[in-house]
Scaffold this active site. Sequence first.
Site, mmCIF file in Angstrom:
data_model
loop_
_atom_site.group_PDB
_atom_site.id
_atom_site.type_symbol
_atom_site.label_atom_id
_atom_site.label_comp_id
_atom_site.label_asym_id
_atom_site.label_seq_id
_atom_site.Cartn_x
_atom_site.Cartn_y
_atom_site.Cartn_z
ATOM 1 N N CYS A 291 27.896 -19.235 37.433
ATOM 2 C CA CYS A 291 29.201 -18.930 38.046
ATOM 3 C C CYS A 291 29.968 -20.146 38.576
ATOM 4 C CB CYS A 291 29.055 -17.902 39.143
ATOM 5 S SG CYS A 291 27.574 -16.906 39.069
ATOM 6 N N ARG A 320 15.003 -20.998 37.088
ATOM 7 C CA ARG A 320 14.742 -20.356 38.380
ATOM 8 C C ARG A 320 13.311 -20.617 38.795
ATOM 9 N NH1 ARG A 320 18.180 -14.712 37.646
ATOM 10 N NH2 ARG A 320 20.164 -15.790 37.405
ATOM 11 N N GLN A 338 21.005 -15.829 29.879
ATOM 12 C CA GLN A 338 21.636 -14.518 30.020
ATOM 13 C C GLN A 338 22.829 -14.425 29.091
ATOM 14 O OE1 GLN A 338 22.678 -14.562 34.213
ATOM 15 N NE2 GLN A 338 20.986 -13.180 34.649
ATOM 16 N N ASP A 340 25.777 -13.967 29.787
ATOM 17 C CA ASP A 340 26.524 -13.982 31.040
ATOM 18 C C ASP A 340 28.033 -13.969 30.777
ATOM 19 O OD1 ASP A 340 26.740 -14.035 33.744
ATOM 20 O OD2 ASP A 340 26.232 -16.163 33.975
ATOM 21 N N HIS A 342 31.962 -13.935 32.712
ATOM 22 C CA HIS A 342 32.771 -14.100 33.915
ATOM 23 C C HIS A 342 34.219 -13.761 33.618
ATOM 24 C CE1 HIS A 342 29.441 -16.875 35.438
ATOM 25 N NE2 HIS A 342 29.444 -15.792 36.183
ATOM 26 N N LYS A 421 27.781 -4.443 43.426
ATOM 27 C CA LYS A 421 27.598 -4.486 41.976
ATOM 28 C C LYS A 421 27.227 -3.119 41.436
ATOM 29 C CE LYS A 421 22.747 -5.780 42.507
ATOM 30 N NZ LYS A 421 21.601 -6.465 41.952
ATOM 31 N N HIS A 467 31.433 -10.574 37.437
ATOM 32 C CA HIS A 467 30.319 -11.199 36.724
ATOM 33 C C HIS A 467 29.513 -10.091 36.049
ATOM 34 C CE1 HIS A 467 30.299 -14.622 39.856
ATOM 35 N NE2 HIS A 467 30.955 -13.661 40.467
HETATM 36 ZN ZN LIG Z 1 28.260 -15.179 37.729
#
Ligand SMILES: [Zn+2]
Length: 610
Positions: A291, A320, A338, A340, A342, A421, A467
């Site tokens: 992000c 991680r 991911q 991912d 945005h 979320k 996200h």
């Molecule tokens: Zn994010």
Amino acid sequence: MAVEPDAERSAAQELLDAGAHDPLDTMRHSAAHVMAAAVLDLFPGAKLGIGPAIRDGFYYDFDLPRALTPADLEAIEAKMGEQVSADLPFERTELERDAALAQLAAEGQDYKVEIVRELPDDDAQVISFYRHGTFNDLCRGPHVPSTGRLGPFKLLSSAGAYWRGDEHRPMLQRIYGTVWESADDLDRYLWRMEEAKKRDHRRLGRDLDLFTFHPESPAAPFWHPKGMALYRALEAWSLEVRRDGGFAEVRAPTLVRKELWEQSGHWDLYQDNMFVLDDYDHQSGMKPMNCPEDILIYKTRSRSYRDLPLRFADYSVLMRKELTGALSGMFRVRQLVQDDSHVFCREDQIAAEIDLALSLVQRQYAPFGFQPTFKLATRPEKRLGSDEFWDMAEGRLRDAVEANGVPYTLDPGGAAFYAPKIDVFIEDALGREWQLATIQLDYQLPQRFDLEYRAADGGFERPVMIHYAIFGSFERFIGILTEHYAGAFPLWLAPVQVVVVPIADRHIEYAGRVRDALAAVGLRAEVDDRSERMQAKLRDAQEQKIPVMVVVGDRDQEAGAVSPRLRTGEAAQGVPLDAFVADLRGRSESRELWPYADTGDGLGADTGAA
Ligand SMILES: [Zn+2]
Ligand SMILES: [Zn+2]
């Protein structure tokens, strides 16, 4: 004042709670009492922890003088059977707090004393106990009327468990058991557990040559060629869904200076999960999330209201700092990617963007046959932002979900520290629930990074971020899929889609032409030209769970045909090569769930078993 059952409860009260009043849960919790009585019979002086009903069963924690063996579990099970035959009634008694404490202390039940001590010291508070036979246990209930009402049960395993999950407290022994309403239900459950062991993705990953784990890089998969083929097929699908949803791909670096994490809030709240290292005279962190960097890309230009929504897909490597002790394979890795996404949008675009996200989730899961369910996760204890902010953000997400018409439930306290979320869950072929996608609404990061866009009136406004990842991480999703399909992936995902088996050496050249025709339309095909017998080759292909095997002999070669047979058993002869290639290409490109054996046991997925 009496404590309302549904009022906000302390942790101690949670521990006392026997669980929901679902009849199966009530029976499972009652079975925990029966097990505890049996353990006390065999180990007088054993100290009891807690014994709740859980999904598919129950457990109870015990402080015992020695480690339990499988023979102990059999003995405990036999003692439980005696209590069931005796059909002992469950009887409730109530004591004042002090009397309850005195009784538990006299019995040496230190953990129970601790539980009662944590209850509010309140005159009106009565402590309930449930007795059956000579066994009396601190409990809120409810229970089945008598021990004869327990359905068929089985003890499954024992494992160490810290009291209260705290590594500084004593290690207790937790015995897991399961109980069902009918022998059929119990058998089916035990079969499912057995099947889950057979489907273990770490074993299948090695056997099918997809991926392995090595101590040289703990908790991170090594992708083999076949695993990469599977990975790329999933990645291509996920990118196609993003592209159709109006996303553009971006990629930002892995090693990022501390200042960015300070500004994003990760340095304060997430640092324990980050790999931090010295980069000459700077401290940096390996990124656990994309992000903040995608925000830097947003900030490189001045954005106007006409530019929004701006949608970035970032499939970067994330690191991680997970503990490496747990043997969870793909389910807990330190290096992951991911799918991912945005979205930077205006406030008036939130509803449409959440709607888009929900429809992309449904589309991306469709080829697997998954029916997603949705949970709205609200503010956690450890969080950024005021209560007013959370009221507003949660309200907007709820409105959007309701407008979309997706059925959802609430998950109080389940949100990320910076935003509410929507969590998305699927159920696999063994009936296990997995959380995959997360859709997060976020006002915090745009504020912390002072994001803005030029509004229609010429002033500056702050965009909102959304996200989401739909598969979650590719690593975990592939672990789940491997177990869901038992390694027998549908054609579009199978690392080797077709194996061509020449009957004799004189057919090898033609087998190569068949392979080339398949490869020319993007199908993954191999020729098995080893000097093995044909039957042995077919058996190996079956074991490798290759969806389609093609045998070619004299007649096929002369006719320009093939004789395909599927992993699921169906076979055909003399199919013209062109028609065969076109058929497979269509099934693969449309991501059909094929070949698919309806095994008739509700499991759905083709296990590929002979
Ligand atoms: Zn994010
Ligand atoms: Zn109870």
